[in-house]
Design an enzyme around this catalytic site. Structure first.
Site, mmCIF file in Angstrom:
data_model
loop_
_atom_site.group_PDB
_atom_site.id
_atom_site.type_symbol
_atom_site.label_atom_id
_atom_site.label_comp_id
_atom_site.label_asym_id
_atom_site.label_seq_id
_atom_site.Cartn_x
_atom_site.Cartn_y
_atom_site.Cartn_z
ATOM 1 N N HIS A 231 0.815 -1.223 0.000
ATOM 2 C CA HIS A 231 0.000 0.000 0.000
ATOM 3 C C HIS A 231 0.850 1.275 0.000
ATOM 4 O O HIS A 231 0.306 2.364 -0.186
ATOM 5 C CB HIS A 231 -0.930 0.032 1.224
ATOM 6 C CG HIS A 231 -1.968 -1.046 1.224
ATOM 7 N ND1 HIS A 231 -2.807 -1.267 0.150
ATOM 8 C CD2 HIS A 231 -2.287 -1.986 2.154
ATOM 9 C CE1 HIS A 231 -3.613 -2.295 0.429
ATOM 10 N NE2 HIS A 231 -3.307 -2.753 1.628
ATOM 11 N N ASP B 29 -2.612 -10.715 -2.503
ATOM 12 C CA ASP B 29 -3.200 -10.218 -1.258
ATOM 13 C C ASP B 29 -4.664 -9.837 -1.534
ATOM 14 O O ASP B 29 -5.006 -9.426 -2.637
ATOM 15 C CB ASP B 29 -2.407 -8.983 -0.796
ATOM 16 C CG ASP B 29 -2.780 -8.511 0.593
ATOM 17 O OD1 ASP B 29 -2.025 -8.786 1.535
ATOM 18 O OD2 ASP B 29 -3.842 -7.852 0.731
ATOM 19 N N HIS C 140 -6.255 -7.360 -0.551
ATOM 20 C CA HIS C 140 -6.374 -5.920 -0.796
ATOM 21 C C HIS C 140 -5.590 -5.551 -2.056
ATOM 22 O O HIS C 140 -4.560 -6.171 -2.350
ATOM 23 C CB HIS C 140 -5.829 -5.135 0.405
ATOM 24 C CG HIS C 140 -6.498 -5.473 1.692
ATOM 25 N ND1 HIS C 140 -5.961 -6.383 2.587
ATOM 26 C CD2 HIS C 140 -7.672 -5.056 2.214
ATOM 27 C CE1 HIS C 140 -6.787 -6.494 3.628
ATOM 28 N NE2 HIS C 140 -7.829 -5.710 3.428
ATOM 29 N N ASP D 11 -4.566 -12.955 3.139
ATOM 30 C CA ASP D 11 -5.813 -12.510 3.758
ATOM 31 C C ASP D 11 -7.050 -12.772 2.897
ATOM 32 O O ASP D 11 -8.156 -12.384 3.274
ATOM 33 C CB ASP D 11 -5.730 -11.027 4.174
ATOM 34 C CG ASP D 11 -4.983 -10.171 3.178
ATOM 35 O OD1 ASP D 11 -4.692 -10.650 2.063
ATOM 36 O OD2 ASP D 11 -4.682 -9.006 3.518
HETATM 37 ZN ZN LIG Z 1 -4.101 -7.332 2.617
#
Ligand SMILES: [Zn+2]
Length: 306
Positions: free
Chosen positions: A124, A160, A162, A243
């Site tokens: 991120h 991931d 996200h 995740d």
């Molecule tokens: Zn994540």
């Protein structure tokens, strides 16, 4: 063919505060899983610091100064989710350095695959902002290092749950890097729509909440892996977040450890076709300790061909 595990004791000392999902216990769970007898022959290597000049290939001077500021309060948030504590700056340097070291080893000998068991995660972190538990973008620093060492192209694969908005931002118009990501649609940070394609070098496959193994595998099989094959990457880097596992408390995809083994085997095959086998993976998210144990073991076993 071997898989070296890069880690460092300092990663356990990056303290994000009480109750924070991105906790030192995550790394303990991963290292416990990798302590199983079947991984006993995999070499372990202690990460070394990334150089400031290596980080500066992908981050602004202002962000690097903020993270490394020796005069800042010992405890401070860089965004509401992203806390620094006394050992965080060093952990951030070591996490990026783990990927740089693994890339160097793979460039020297393509049989040197690696899994970097690091915290903080990285995907991120944008050119100028730490966010979403990430300080420096470890995998992006590694990709830029591979390019600086003379590779013409690098692929970054991100599974991931996200979207890796930071990695996408960093390489948005850089045709030397292809970024391919599957992630849960409309989850944090809200980016990663299908029509976000950069200069044609970005491939996003958002998956609707509640979907599972079949949708995940189809996204890779039909869309992302063919795009990666067409790119013919001489180096494959992996943002390995776990995740999207069904046990994860922060997301709502329903993968099992076998799905990570499945994709990892395909990424190894991709690396064999185009990169002499060169593949370096680095831990991103994953917030269920049980899911982290199962998934990191499945991922590393597939990397090692065990
Ligand atoms: Zn994540």
């Amino acid at each position: 063919m071997t898989v070296t595990i890069y880690t460092h004791p300092r990663f356990h000392q990056h303290d994000t505060g009480p109750g924070h999902p991105e906790s030192p216990a995550r790394l303990t769970a991963v290292m416990e899983a990798l302590a199983a007898p079947r991984f006993a022959l995999l070499p372990r290597r202690e990460a070394v610091h990334a150089l400031r000049s290596q980080i500066a290939r992908v981050h602004t001077r202002a962000l690097i100064d903020t993270v490394l500021d020796p005069y800042a309060p010992e405890w401070r948030p860089l965004d509401p989710d992203t806390w620094m504590s006394p050992h965080s700056a060093e952990a951030a340097l070591l996490a990026a350095g783990a990927v740089v070291g693994a890339v160097d080893a793979a460039l020297d000998d393509p049989r040197e695959r690696a899994f970097c068991a690091v915290r903080p995660p990285g995907h991120h972190a944008t050119p100028d902002a730490a966010m979403g538990f990430c300080l420096f973008n470890n995998v992006a620093v590694g990709a830029a290092h591979a390019l600086a060492r003379g590779l013409e192209r690098v692929a970054i694969v991100d599974f991931d749950v996200h979207h890796g908005n930071g990695t996408q931002d960093i390489f948005w118009s850089d045709l030397r890097v292809m970024y391919a990501s599957s992630h849960q649609d409309a989850l944090y940070p809200g980016t990663g729509l299908r029509d976000e394609t950069g200069a044609g070098n970005i491939a996003n496959a958002p998956l609707v909440a509640g979907s599972g193994s079949a949708a995940f595998r189809a996204a890779w099989e039909i869309r992302l892996l063919p795009a990666l094959d067409a790119f013919e990457p001489p180096h494959v880097l992996v943002s390995a977040g776990f995740d999207a596992h069904r046990l994860d408390p922060l997301a709502d995809l329903n993968l099992d450890a076998e799905d990570y083994a499945w994709l990892t085997a395909r990424l190894v095959a991709l690396a064999e076709r185009h990169a002499e086998g060169r593949i370096v993976s680095s831990l991103e998210g994953g917030y269920s300790l049980q899911a982290l144990r199962e998934s990191s073991a499945a991922h590393v076993a597939a990397l090692a061909g065990i």
